[in-house]
Design a protein around this motif. Structure first.
Motif, mmCIF file in Angstrom:
data_model
loop_
_atom_site.group_PDB
_atom_site.id
_atom_site.type_symbol
_atom_site.label_atom_id
_atom_site.label_comp_id
_atom_site.label_asym_id
_atom_site.label_seq_id
_atom_site.Cartn_x
_atom_site.Cartn_y
_atom_site.Cartn_z
ATOM 1 N N SER A 81 0.775 -1.285 -0.073
ATOM 2 C CA SER A 81 -0.074 0.052 -0.067
ATOM 3 C C SER A 81 0.884 1.350 0.051
ATOM 4 N N ASP A 82 1.871 1.222 0.545
ATOM 5 C CA ASP A 82 2.828 2.160 0.201
ATOM 6 C C ASP A 82 3.840 2.462 -0.794
ATOM 7 N N THR A 83 4.368 3.599 -1.073
ATOM 8 C CA THR A 83 5.277 3.811 -2.047
ATOM 9 C C THR A 83 6.878 3.618 -1.824
ATOM 10 N N PRO A 84 7.612 3.100 -2.697
ATOM 11 C CA PRO A 84 9.086 2.948 -2.349
ATOM 12 C C PRO A 84 9.408 4.290 -1.967
ATOM 13 N N GLU A 85 9.298 5.494 -2.467
ATOM 14 C CA GLU A 85 9.582 6.798 -2.083
ATOM 15 C C GLU A 85 9.053 7.028 -0.526
ATOM 16 N N LEU A 86 8.188 6.613 -0.148
ATOM 17 C CA LEU A 86 7.543 6.690 1.245
ATOM 18 C C LEU A 86 8.775 5.932 2.267
ATOM 19 N N LEU A 87 8.912 4.685 1.686
ATOM 20 C CA LEU A 87 9.950 3.818 2.835
ATOM 21 C C LEU A 87 11.265 4.585 2.761
ATOM 22 N N LEU A 88 11.893 5.203 1.697
ATOM 23 C CA LEU A 88 13.016 5.876 1.719
ATOM 24 C C LEU A 88 13.005 7.203 2.538
ATOM 25 N N GLU A 89 11.824 8.043 2.324
ATOM 26 C CA GLU A 89 11.894 9.140 3.089
ATOM 27 C C GLU A 89 11.646 8.949 4.637
ATOM 28 N N THR A 90 11.046 7.835 5.029
ATOM 29 C CA THR A 90 10.862 7.200 6.449
ATOM 30 C C THR A 90 12.460 7.099 7.047
ATOM 31 N N ALA A 91 13.041 6.354 6.109
ATOM 32 C CA ALA A 91 14.332 5.669 6.554
ATOM 33 C C ALA A 91 15.351 7.029 6.690
ATOM 34 N N ARG A 92 15.217 7.867 5.797
ATOM 35 C CA ARG A 92 15.996 9.153 5.783
ATOM 36 C C ARG A 92 15.659 10.085 7.011
ATOM 37 N N ALA A 93 14.435 10.098 7.228
ATOM 38 C CA ALA A 93 14.024 10.744 8.580
ATOM 39 C C ALA A 93 14.481 10.521 10.026
ATOM 40 N N ALA A 94 14.265 9.007 9.897
ATOM 41 C CA ALA A 94 14.821 8.504 11.173
ATOM 42 C C ALA A 94 16.356 8.491 11.362
ATOM 43 N N ASN A 95 17.028 8.336 10.310
ATOM 44 C CA ASN A 95 18.458 8.907 10.452
ATOM 45 C C ASN A 95 18.736 10.186 10.642
ATOM 46 N N ALA A 96 18.153 11.136 10.359
ATOM 47 C CA ALA A 96 18.219 12.582 10.513
ATOM 48 C C ALA A 96 17.929 12.784 12.061
ATOM 49 N N ALA A 97 17.203 11.965 12.647
ATOM 50 C CA ALA A 97 16.723 12.176 14.175
ATOM 51 C C ALA A 97 17.551 11.181 15.166
ATOM 52 N N SER A 98 18.415 10.259 14.492
ATOM 53 C CA SER A 98 19.093 9.382 15.193
ATOM 54 C C SER A 98 18.325 8.211 15.852
ATOM 55 N N THR A 99 16.978 8.117 15.231
ATOM 56 C CA THR A 99 15.927 7.021 15.539
ATOM 57 C C THR A 99 16.600 5.707 15.019
ATOM 58 N N PRO A 100 16.707 4.861 15.887
ATOM 59 C CA PRO A 100 17.228 3.314 15.245
ATOM 60 C C PRO A 100 16.088 2.695 14.489
ATOM 61 N N TRP A 101 16.310 2.246 13.385
ATOM 62 C CA TRP A 101 15.433 1.764 12.589
ATOM 63 C C TRP A 101 15.789 0.465 12.199
ATOM 64 N N VAL A 102 14.641 -0.452 11.944
ATOM 65 C CA VAL A 102 14.930 -1.774 11.516
ATOM 66 C C VAL A 102 14.418 -2.032 10.292
ATOM 67 N N LEU A 103 15.217 -2.866 9.497
ATOM 68 C CA LEU A 103 14.630 -3.434 7.924
ATOM 69 C C LEU A 103 14.588 -4.689 8.069
ATOM 70 N N ASP A 104 13.348 -5.091 7.586
ATOM 71 C CA ASP A 104 12.890 -6.373 7.050
ATOM 72 C C ASP A 104 12.484 -6.460 5.810
ATOM 73 N N PRO A 105 13.666 -7.028 5.125
ATOM 74 C CA PRO A 105 13.540 -7.420 3.529
ATOM 75 C C PRO A 105 12.735 -8.324 3.120
ATOM 76 N N VAL A 106 11.484 -8.324 3.288
ATOM 77 C CA VAL A 106 10.762 -9.598 3.127
ATOM 78 C C VAL A 106 10.786 -9.516 1.494
ATOM 79 N N THR A 107 10.853 -10.781 0.948
ATOM 80 C CA THR A 107 10.786 -11.301 -0.482
ATOM 81 C C THR A 107 11.890 -10.959 -1.154
ATOM 82 N N VAL A 108 13.037 -10.202 -0.505
ATOM 83 C CA VAL A 108 14.172 -9.962 -1.474
ATOM 84 C C VAL A 108 14.783 -11.487 -1.726
ATOM 85 N N GLY A 109 15.152 -11.599 -2.891
ATOM 86 C CA GLY A 109 15.732 -12.759 -3.404
ATOM 87 C C GLY A 109 14.731 -13.613 -4.064
#
Length: 265
Positions: A81-109
């Protein structure tokens, strides 16, 4: 296989108990992007350990939540339901705020090139923890993971060298789920035994683990210790839930019960 011996950690290791106590005391706001199938269980499991969940890719609010949260997680299944841009924006925002974030790479591969490319972009943003099954971790690290849908075709033990390499590349922690979970920061290797096969037969259980890791990372500065504690807590709750249920339906309910009761006098 890795040449680094794994230290085994589980409940009631004092570090695991202390980490859970920190979550219950701190009630960290834990923000997640995941799919609508896994969201209810993810929220309930977070509430059960004492965290405060907020889930969903609000187009004008995702970056804000990632900034104010104690921890965040991004599950690639959110692309339902979400766009790739939204996921990237969220990760960048977390980094900028020093919020630890977790990536779950479901279906990769699994052969979805666009998803694999997005995962590579997210990896470059330096998640605090990458949590996936063995096939996903192997594929992220550049090996042949050959994921079967959302299921692994590789043993967690075989993924250890790839997990170590990926952790060294990201500067964070990589956790590999399996009958025994393995976690590494690129140097130290931890094994978390236990759990139950029912975890693989309840929709959203693996996705929810990403949320638990984010909640623990919000209050435990040591990323390896935080991720290890989250895995150990879920493994123990799963064992206890399975011991008193007859099948996967009642197990899913009992799992939330056991998470809420763990460590409570």
């Amino acid at each position: 296989m890795s040449d680094v011996p794994a230290s085994r950690v589980g409940w009631p290791d004092p570090r695991v108990v202390e980490a859970l106590e920190r979550v219950r005391a701190g009630k960290p706001l834990t923000y997640g992007l995941t799919n609508y199938i896994a969201a209810p269980l993810s929220a309930n499991m977070l509430l059960a350990v004492g965290a405060s969940p907020a889930i969903g890719g609000i187009p004008l609010g995702a970056a804000h939540f990632a900034t104010i949260a104690g921890g965040a997680w991004i599950n690639l299944a959110a692309l339902i339901s979400d766009t790739p841009e939204l996921l990237l924006e969220t990760a960048r925002a977390a980094n900028a705020a020093s919020t630890p974030w977790v990536l779950d790479p479901v279906t990769v591969g699994a052969g979805i090139e666009a998803t694999d490319a997005l995962a590579a972009q997210l990896i470059d943003l330096g998640p605090a923890v990458v949590r996936g099954n063995a096939s996903e971790v192997v594929a992220l690290a550049g090996g042949d993971g050959a994921t079967k849908g959302v299921d692994s075709t590789v043993s967690s033990e075989a993924a250890i060298p790839f997990a170590k390499s990926l952790a060294q590349r990201t500067g964070g922690v990589v956790a590999v789920s399996g009958p025994t979970d393995y976690l590494t920061d690129g140097v130290e290797l931890v094994a978390v035994p236990g759990g139950h096969p029912y975890l693989t037969q309840v929709t959203g259980a693996g996705c929810s683990l990403g949320g638990l890791v984010a909640a623990f990372a919000a209050v435990v500065p040591d990323r390896l210790q935080a991720a290890t504690a989250a895995h150990a807590v879920l493994a123990t709750a799963a064992e206890r839930a399975a011991s008193r249920t007859r099948g996967t339906g009642s197990f899913a309910v009992a799992l939330v019960d056991e998470l809420s009761l763990l460590g409570v006098a």
